[in-house]
Design an enzyme around this catalytic site. Structure first.
Site, short mmCIF file in Angstrom:
data_model
loop_
_atom_site.label_atom_id
_atom_site.label_comp_id
_atom_site.label_asym_id
_atom_site.label_seq_id
_atom_site.Cartn_x
_atom_site.Cartn_y
_atom_site.Cartn_z
N HIS A 105 -1.20 -6.10 -3.34
CA HIS A 105 -1.16 -6.04 -2.40
C HIS A 105 -2.47 -4.41 -2.82
O HIS A 105 -2.38 -3.55 -1.46
CB HIS A 105 -0.15 -5.52 -1.30
CG HIS A 105 1.16 -6.93 -0.95
ND1 HIS A 105 0.96 -7.85 -0.37
CD2 HIS A 105 1.21 -7.25 -1.79
CE1 HIS A 105 1.27 -8.71 -0.53
NE2 HIS A 105 2.16 -8.30 -0.67
N ASN A 178 4.64 -11.42 4.89
CA ASN A 178 3.70 -12.22 4.72
C ASN A 178 2.38 -13.07 5.46
O ASN A 178 3.94 -13.44 6.56
CB ASN A 178 3.78 -12.85 3.56
CG ASN A 178 3.59 -11.99 1.90
OD1 ASN A 178 2.83 -10.72 2.10
ND2 ASN A 178 4.41 -12.24 0.93
N TYR A 392 10.87 -1.39 -4.23
CA TYR A 392 9.97 -0.88 -3.30
C TYR A 392 9.80 1.16 -2.60
O TYR A 392 8.76 2.14 -3.38
CB TYR A 392 9.82 -0.92 -1.26
CG TYR A 392 9.05 -2.07 -1.55
CD1 TYR A 392 10.13 -3.17 -1.99
CD2 TYR A 392 7.78 -2.74 -0.73
CE1 TYR A 392 9.40 -4.44 -2.02
CE2 TYR A 392 7.61 -3.28 -1.08
CZ TYR A 392 8.13 -5.02 -1.47
OH TYR A 392 7.58 -6.27 -1.33
FE1 HDD Z 1 6.14 -6.61 -2.49
C1 HDD Z 1 4.10 -4.39 -1.69
C2 HDD Z 1 5.15 -7.99 0.85
C3 HDD Z 1 8.58 -9.23 -2.78
C4 HDD Z 1 7.22 -5.75 -4.86
N1 HDD Z 1 4.73 -6.43 -0.71
C5 HDD Z 1 4.06 -5.21 -0.67
C6 HDD Z 1 3.18 -5.01 0.33
C7 HDD Z 1 3.45 -6.35 1.40
C8 HDD Z 1 4.41 -7.28 0.64
C9 HDD Z 1 3.53 -6.57 2.19
C10 HDD Z 1 2.09 -4.32 0.62
C11 HDD Z 1 2.42 -3.38 1.51
C12 HDD Z 1 1.74 -2.36 1.80
O1 HDD Z 1 0.67 -3.06 2.88
O2 HDD Z 1 1.86 -1.26 1.37
N2 HDD Z 1 6.71 -8.82 -1.05
C13 HDD Z 1 5.80 -8.89 -0.23
C14 HDD Z 1 7.16 -10.07 0.75
C15 HDD Z 1 7.59 -10.80 -0.50
C16 HDD Z 1 7.50 -9.93 -1.54
C17 HDD Z 1 6.84 -10.59 1.90
C18 HDD Z 1 9.07 -11.66 -0.24
C19 HDD Z 1 9.33 -12.15 0.81
N3 HDD Z 1 7.57 -7.52 -3.66
C20 HDD Z 1 8.03 -8.51 -3.90
C21 HDD Z 1 9.04 -8.61 -4.97
C22 HDD Z 1 8.89 -7.14 -5.63
C23 HDD Z 1 7.84 -6.71 -4.70
C24 HDD Z 1 10.59 -9.25 -4.97
C25 HDD Z 1 9.72 -6.57 -6.32
C26 HDD Z 1 11.01 -7.21 -6.91
N4 HDD Z 1 6.08 -5.30 -3.02
C27 HDD Z 1 6.56 -4.84 -4.50
C28 HDD Z 1 5.87 -3.21 -4.73
C29 HDD Z 1 5.13 -3.17 -3.68
C30 HDD Z 1 4.89 -4.07 -2.89
C31 HDD Z 1 5.03 -3.58 -6.30
C32 HDD Z 1 4.01 -2.73 -4.55
C33 HDD Z 1 3.14 -1.67 -3.24
C34 HDD Z 1 4.26 -1.10 -2.54
O3 HDD Z 1 4.98 -2.20 -3.02
O4 HDD Z 1 4.39 0.14 -1.67
O5 HDD Z 1 6.79 -2.30 -4.57
#
Ligand code: HDD
Length: 723
Positions: A105, A178, A392
Site C-alpha cells: 500500500h 480494502n 501494523y
Molecule cells: Fe495490510 C498496510 C489493508 C492484511 C500487513 N494494509 C495496509 C493498508 C491497508 C491494508 C489499507 C494501508 C494503510 C494506509 O493507508 O496506511 N491488509 C489490509 C487488509 C487486509 C490486510 C484489508 C486483510 C483483511 N496486512 C494484512 C496482513 C498483514 C498486513 C495479513 C501482515 C500480517 N498491511 C500490512 C503492513 C502495512 C499494511 C505491512 C504496510 C504499511 C502499514 O501496514 O502501515 O503492516
C-alpha cells in the site's frame, strides 16, 4: 508541550515569528487536546503544527537566522569547509528526507473529513462516536493500491486500500480495510508469501504494480484461498473509476460491545454515495501512461471544487452463535456474508472535505493499525486479523524508527494522553510526573486506571472464552475455497463475466510456465467448468474434466458494478471537441459547456490550439480523462470531402471520439455533418448512448439525453462477448 505558550510569548519578542503566529489561540496545546475539533474544513488541532513561511527570516533548524545559500569555502575558488554547520545541517536533513515506504500500500492519497452518526447506537455498541444522533467525529482516510511502489501509477489492476481513522472523543479508532470485502489468505503467517509472490521478481524488479507474472499466479493457483479475492480484483473492482467510486470494507468480523458487556459480531462496510463505477482495462492501461496520478488528482480536484465525496458506514450485525450457521465460518476472511442473510444497517455518513496541507506530514506519516480500537469495539478470533494486530505496530516502528510515532500530529489522538510510557527517539512530550509507574503513592496514584464503570475504560467482550490444545492448524470450517468465487461470478452480468475472463486471459497469457497455467486451469475448473474452458481455449491448453463438487447456481446482491446507474453525475468530466477555425463552433461549445456545468459537470473545450475558451488542445486530449465526449461541429471541424479532421495532429479528435465510444462512454454530436463524421471514424449513431442533434435547436434534448448517458456511465452493449 505545556511550555509552548511561554515559548511563543518569548518568540514574539524576538521578531522571528509573526505576530499572528505568536498570538495563535492554540498556544496551549494541552488545553487544545481537551477540545474536540469536529469542523473538518479547518482543523485547529493540526493548525498548531502548521509552519507558515509567509514572513520571517530563513533560519537553521536550531533557529538562528542564516545568510547566503553558498557553502563556506577557503577562498571563492577553494574547498568547502567541514566547519560549515549550515551546509551540513541542510544536506544532512535532505539525506534523511525519506522514511521507508509502506511494504504494501505504498502508493496512496488521503483526505480529512467528518463522520456524522445517524442516531444514538448505544443499543448495539458502547463506542462513543456512535452514541448520539448528529454527533460529529473528525476522520482521515487514505486510499491506496497494494503492490506498487510509492511512485507507481494509480490505475494499475489491484486491490485498493480503504483505511479510515476516527479521531473519537475516546481515542483513535482505525478500520484498515480494502475496496474488496474478502482477502487472499486465511492466516497472517502467509502474508509475506503472498506479497513476495505478487511483488516484482527479486532479480529484475519486473513487473511494477502488476500480478501478470508467474510467481503471483503460481501462488494463487497453489493457495486456492486466494481465488475469491482474485475474482473480485480481476473484475471491475481491481480498476475503479476513482477512489470516490468505490466502497470500503473492514473485511474481518469484529465485535460490537455494549456497556453491559454483551456483544455481537459485526462486519463494517462503507458505501459510496457517488455510486460504484469502474474503468475498462484498456482505458486503465492507457491512463497509467497518460496520467499516473489519475485517482489522486480526482480526489484532490473533487474536494477543491467543493464536491466532497461521502460514504455511509453500514454494518452487518449478527449473534455470535450464528458463527457457523451460514454454511461457512464467519472468522474466515475469504468469505462475504451475503446481504440476503444479514442486511446492512446504516449507522452514519462521512464526508471528505479537506485536502492535506502537506503530503508527507499527513498522508505519508499516517500510521494506521487494526489494533487502534476504542471502547465498544472488540476483535474476533479471525487468524488473519489476529496476525495483523502484530504486523501494523511492528511496521510503524520500522517506518518511524522508534515508538513515538503516535505523537506525530496526524497520528495524535484528539484526547489527552496520560500513561507511563517514556522516552524513545523523537520524544515530543515533556512529562512532569517523576513517578512514572503504577501503582504509586508519590503521584497520588495518577495516572489513575479507569475501569469499565469509572472513567469509561476499554474492556473485552464478556463472551470471549477461548480454550483448546495448542495446534498449528486451520479449522476445517475454512476449507471451502470455491463456492464463494462461484457465487461472485454468478452474480455478475454477462459483460462483467467476460471482463473477468478477459482479465484472467490477459494475465495468464503473460505467464511463461505451462505448469502454472495448468494449475490455474485446475483451480478455475473447481469454480466453474465454463470459465476453465474459456481461459483454456485462449491458452491453447486442454480443459480439465468438469468437477461439479462446488458448482451451484446461487446469486447474491450488490456485486455487479456496470448494471447500476450512478446516483449523481456531479464532477464527472465531459470533453467537447470543437475547432477554433469557426467562431460559430466555439460559441456553440461555450454555450454547451455552460449548460452542462449547471449540473456540476467538469467540462473542457478541446480544439486544435489555445484560444479564448479553449481548455485543452487536441495534442494533449485523450478519451481516458473524460466520462463522455461531445462533438460540436460548427462548420470547421470535419472536412466535408474526406470527413476526417483536417486539424493538427491529424486524426486526433477522431481518435478521442472513437476511444470514448469503444470504452462504453456516452458520446454526442451537434451539427449537420456529425453523423457522417461519426460513421467515418467507426462510431455508429444508432447505438445506445450515442446522441446526435443536427442543429442547434436540438441542444436541450442533447443535454438531457447526454446527462442520462453519464448516469448510465458505461454502455456495456459495446463490449464484445465471446461468440
Ligand atoms: Fe495490510 C498496510 C489493508 C492484511 C500487513 N494494509 C495496509 C493498508 C491497508 C491494508 C489499507 C494501508 C494503510 C494506509 O493507508 O496506511 N491488509 C489490509 C487488509 C487486509 C490486510 C484489508 C486483510 C483483511 N496486512 C494484512 C496482513 C498483514 C498486513 C495479513 C501482515 C500480517 N498491511 C500490512 C503492513 C502495512 C499494511 C505491512 C504496510 C504499511 C502499514 O501496514 O502501515 O503492516
Amino acid at each position: 508541550m505545556h511550555n509552548r505558550a511561554a515559548f511563543l510569548a518569548w518568540a514574539a519578542t524576538t521578531g522571528l515569528m509573526t505576530a499572528a503566529q505568536a498570538a495563535c489561540p492554540f498556544a496551549d496545546p494541552a488545553a487544545l487536546l481537551q477540545t474536540r475539533d469536529t469542523d473538518a474544513t479547518t482543523d485547529k488541532f493540526l493548525e498548531q503544527y502548521v509552519i507558515d513561511d509567509s514572513s520571517g527570516y530563513m533560519t537553521s533548524d536550531v533557529g538562528g537566522p542564516i545568510e547566503e545559500q553558498f557553502s563556506l569555502k577557503a577562498g571563492v575558488r577553494g574547498s568547502t569547509l567541514l566547519e560549515d554547520f549550515i551546509f551540513r545541517q541542510k544536506i544532512q536533513h535532505f539525506d534523511h528526507e525519506r522514511v521507508p515506504e509502506r511494504a504494501v500500500h505504498a502508493r496512496g492519497a488521503g483526505a480529512h473529513g467528518t463522520f456524522t452518526s445517524y442516531a444514538d447506537w448505544s443499543n448495539i455498541t458502547a463506542a462513543s462516536f456512535l452514541n448520539a444522533a448528529g454527533k460529529q467525529t473528525p476522520v482521515f482516510v487514505r486510499f491506496s493500491t497494494v503492490a506498487g511502489s510509492r511512485g507507481s501509477a494509480d490505475t494499475v489492476r489491484d486491490v485498493h486500500g480503504f483505511a479510515i481513522r476516527f479521531y473519537t472523543d475516546e481515542g483513535n479508532f482505525d478500520i484498515v480495510g480494502n475496496n474488496i470485502p474478502v482477502f487472499f489468505i486465511q492466516d497472517a503467517i502467509r502474508f509475506p508469501d503472498l506479497i513476495h509472490a505478487v511483488k516484482p521478481s527479486p532479480d529484475s524488479e519486473i513487473p511494477q504494480a502488476a500480478t501478470a507474472h508467474d510467481s503471483a499466479w503460481d501462488f494463487f493457483s497453489s493457495q486456492p484461498s486466494t481465488l475469491h479475492t482474485l475474482f473480485w480484483a480481476m473484475a471491475g473492482y481491481g480498476i475503479p473509476r476513482s477512489y470516490r467510486h468505490m466502497d470500503g470494507h473492514g473485511v474481518h468480523t469484529f465485535r460490537f460491545v455494549k456497556d453491559d458487556g454483551s456483544s455481537k459480531f459485526v462486519k463494517f462496510h462503507f458505501k459510496t454515495l457517488q455510486g460504484k463505477a469502474s474503468l475498462v482495462w484498456e482505458e486503465a492501461q492507457v491512463l497509467s501512461g497518460k496520467n499516473a496520478d489519475f485517482h489522486r488528482q480526482d480526489l484532490w480536484d473533487a474536494i477543491e471544487s467543493g464536491n466532497p465525496p461521502s460514504w455511509e458506514l453500514a454494518v452487518q450485525i449478527f449473534d455470535e452463535d450464528k458463527a457457523l450457521s451460514f454454511g461457512f465460518d464467519v472468522l474466515d476472511p475469504t468469505k462475504i456474508i451475503p446481504e440476503e442473510l444479514v442486511p446492512l444497517t446504516k449507522l452514519g455518513v462521512f464526508t471528505l472535505n479537506r485536502n492535506p496541507t502537506n503530503y508527507f506530514a499527513e498522508t505519508e506519516q499516517v500510521m494506521f493499525q487494526p489494533g487502534h480500537v476504542v471502547r465498544g469495539i472488540d476483535f474476533s478470533e479471525d487468524p488473519l486479523l489476529q496476525g495483523r494486530l502484530f504486523s501494523y505496530l511492528d511496521t510503524q516502528l520500522n517506518r518511524h524508527g522508534g515508538p513515538n510515532f503516535e505523537q506525530l500530529p496526524i497520528n495524535m489522538p484528539r484526547v489527552p494522553i496520560h500513561n507511563n510510557n517514556r522516552d524513545g527517539a523523537g520524544q515530543g512530550f515533556i512529562h512532569k510526573n517523576k513517578y512514572p509507574y503504577t501503582p504509586n503513592t508519590l503521584n497520588k496514584g495518577y495516572p489513575k486506571q479507569a475501569t469499565q464503570s469509572e472513567g469509561r475504560g476499554f474492556f473485552t467482550a464478556k463472551s470471549r472464552t477461548i480454550s483448546g490444545n495448542l495446534v498449528r492448524a486451520l479449522s476445517s470450517t475454512f476449507d471451502d475455497h470455491w463456492s464463494q468465487p462461484r457465487l461472485f461470478y454468478n452474480s455478475l452480468i454477462p459483460v462483467e463475466k467476460q471482463q473477468l475472463i478477459n482479465a484472467i486471459r490477459f494475465e495468464t497469457s503473460l505467464l511463461k510456465s505451462t505448469e502454472v497455467k495448468k494449475n490455474v486451469l485446475a483451480q478455475l475448473n473447481m469454480v466453474s467448468h465454463e470459465i476453465a474452458e474459456r481461459v483454456a481455449s485462449f491458452l491453447g491448453l486442454e480443459v480439465p474434466t468438469a468437477d461439479p463438487t462446488y458448482y451451484h447456481n446461487n446469486v447474491t446482491m450488490g456485486i455487479s458494478i456496470f448494471n447500476n446507474t450512478l446516483p449523481t453525475i456531479k464532477t464527472l468530466r465531459v470533453g467537447i471537441l470543437t475547432s477554433i477555425k469557426t467562431q460559430d463552433a466555439l460559441k456553440q461549445a461555450k454555450d454547451l459547456k455552460k449548460r452542462l456545468e449547471k449540473d456540476g459537470l467538469v467540462v473542457s473545450i478541446i480544439a486544435e490550439s489555445f484560444a479564448d475558451g479553449v481548455d485543452v488542445t487536441y495534442s494533449a486530449a485523450d478519451a481516458t480523462v473524460f466520462d463522455g465526449v461531445i462533438v460540436v461541429e460548427g462548420d470547421g471541424l470535419f472536412d466535408s470531402a474526406t470527413v476526417s479532421s483536417p486539424l493538427f495532429p491529424a486524426g486526433r479528435p477522431g481518435q478521442v471520439l472513437l476511444d470514448a465510444y469503444r470504452w462504453g462512454k456516452p458520446v454526442g454530436g451537434l451539427g449537420n455533418k456529425v453523423e457522417k463524421a461519426f460513421k467515418s471514424v467507426g462510431v455508429p449513431t444508432s447505438r445506445k448512448g450515442v446522441y446526435v442533434e443536427k442543429n442547434s435547436e436540438g441542444v436541450d434534448s442533447l443535454v438531457s439525453k447526454f446527462k442520462e448517458g453519464l448516469a448510465t456511465f458505461r454502455f456495456v452493449d459495446r463490449f464484445p462477448l465471446d461468440q
